[in-house]
Design a protein around this motif. Sequence first.
Motif, PDB file in Angstrom:
ATOM      1  N   MET A   1      62.268  -5.381 -19.221  1.00  0.00           N
ATOM      2  CA  MET A   1      62.241  -5.192 -20.658  1.00  0.00           C
ATOM      3  C   MET A   1      61.884  -3.737 -20.941  1.00  0.00           C
ATOM      4  SD  MET A   1      60.510  -7.618 -23.445  1.00  0.00           S
ATOM      5  CE  MET A   1      61.711  -7.926 -24.688  1.00  0.00           C
ATOM      6  N   LYS A   2      62.426  -3.211 -22.057  1.00  0.00           N
ATOM      7  CA  LYS A   2      62.211  -1.823 -22.452  1.00  0.00           C
ATOM      8  C   LYS A   2      61.666  -1.755 -23.875  1.00  0.00           C
ATOM      9  CE  LYS A   2      64.297  -0.072 -18.789  1.00  0.00           C
ATOM     10  NZ  LYS A   2      63.564   0.550 -17.723  1.00  0.00           N
TER      11      LYS A   2
ATOM     12  N   GLY B   1      61.824  -3.495 -29.108  1.00  0.00           N
ATOM     13  CA  GLY B   1      61.692  -4.083 -27.778  1.00  0.00           C
ATOM     14  C   GLY B   1      62.964  -4.831 -27.461  1.00  0.00           C
ATOM     15  N   THR B   2      63.513  -4.606 -26.266  1.00  0.00           N
ATOM     16  CA  THR B   2      64.767  -5.264 -25.914  1.00  0.00           C
ATOM     17  C   THR B   2      64.893  -5.398 -24.401  1.00  0.00           C
ATOM     18  OG1 THR B   2      67.151  -5.300 -26.332  1.00  0.00           O
ATOM     19  CG2 THR B   2      66.173  -3.161 -25.824  1.00  0.00           C
ATOM     20  N   GLU B   3      65.817  -6.228 -23.997  1.00  0.00           N
ATOM     21  CA  GLU B   3      66.110  -6.394 -22.573  1.00  0.00           C
ATOM     22  C   GLU B   3      66.783  -5.136 -22.037  1.00  0.00           C
ATOM     23  OE1 GLU B   3      64.986  -8.921 -20.855  1.00  0.00           O
ATOM     24  OE2 GLU B   3      64.182  -9.807 -22.683  1.00  0.00           O
ATOM     25  N   ASP B   4      66.642  -4.914 -20.738  1.00  0.00           N
ATOM     26  CA  ASP B   4      67.176  -3.704 -20.102  1.00  0.00           C
ATOM     27  C   ASP B   4      68.662  -3.511 -20.363  1.00  0.00           C
ATOM     28  OD1 ASP B   4      64.615  -3.830 -19.080  1.00  0.00           O
ATOM     29  OD2 ASP B   4      65.215  -3.408 -17.023  1.00  0.00           O
TER      30      ASP B   4
ATOM     31  N   LYS C   1      70.417  -4.255 -22.873  1.00  0.00           N
ATOM     32  CA  LYS C   1      70.751  -4.020 -24.282  1.00  0.00           C
ATOM     33  C   LYS C   1      70.390  -2.613 -24.758  1.00  0.00           C
ATOM     34  CE  LYS C   1      72.090  -8.238 -25.369  1.00  0.00           C
ATOM     35  NZ  LYS C   1      73.374  -8.544 -25.961  1.00  0.00           N
TER      36      LYS C   1
ATOM     37  N   ASP D   1      59.413   1.608 -19.951  1.00  0.00           N
ATOM     38  CA  ASP D   1      59.302   0.270 -19.370  1.00  0.00           C
ATOM     39  C   ASP D   1      58.149  -0.486 -20.000  1.00  0.00           C
ATOM     40  OD1 ASP D   1      61.401   0.479 -17.474  1.00  0.00           O
ATOM     41  OD2 ASP D   1      60.107   1.610 -16.135  1.00  0.00           O
TER      42      ASP D   1
ATOM     43  N   PHE E   1      54.902  -8.401 -21.961  1.00  0.00           N
ATOM     44  CA  PHE E   1      55.234  -8.649 -23.359  1.00  0.00           C
ATOM     45  C   PHE E   1      54.792 -10.070 -23.705  1.00  0.00           C
ATOM     46  CE2 PHE E   1      58.263 -10.627 -26.333  1.00  0.00           C
ATOM     47  CZ  PHE E   1      57.998  -9.873 -27.439  1.00  0.00           C
TER      48      PHE E   1
END
Length: 107
Positions: free
Chosen positions: A1-2, A47-50, A52, A100, A104
């Motif tokens: 997650m980023k 906040g989003t998945e890598d 995306k 990174d 979360f």
Amino acid sequence: MKLIFAIVSNDDSSKVAKHLTSHKFSVTKLATTGGFLMAGNTTFIIGTEDDKVDEVIAIIGRHSKKRTQMVPSSASYGVGMYTSFPVEVQVGGATIFVVDIERFEKL
């Protein structure tokens, strides 16, 4: 997650927010001020998945445009003599930081 921090001109912030939320990204907006021109900005926290991250950056890029603006500047011509003249600077666009996320939780 980023975690993405995107600093965008206030002129573009409503378009960026609209398109990010329409693509189902959760966005937090903060009112911020730039240091150089002391102009208003909006800082988005996303906040989003890598996988995306590139989509988020593409949306921000499509809706935050660079433009030129005339700002006053001053020059010194000896002791105690100053004059003011306009200088053209580039404003707008976006500054983006991607970091990174170690953990979360949504409570």
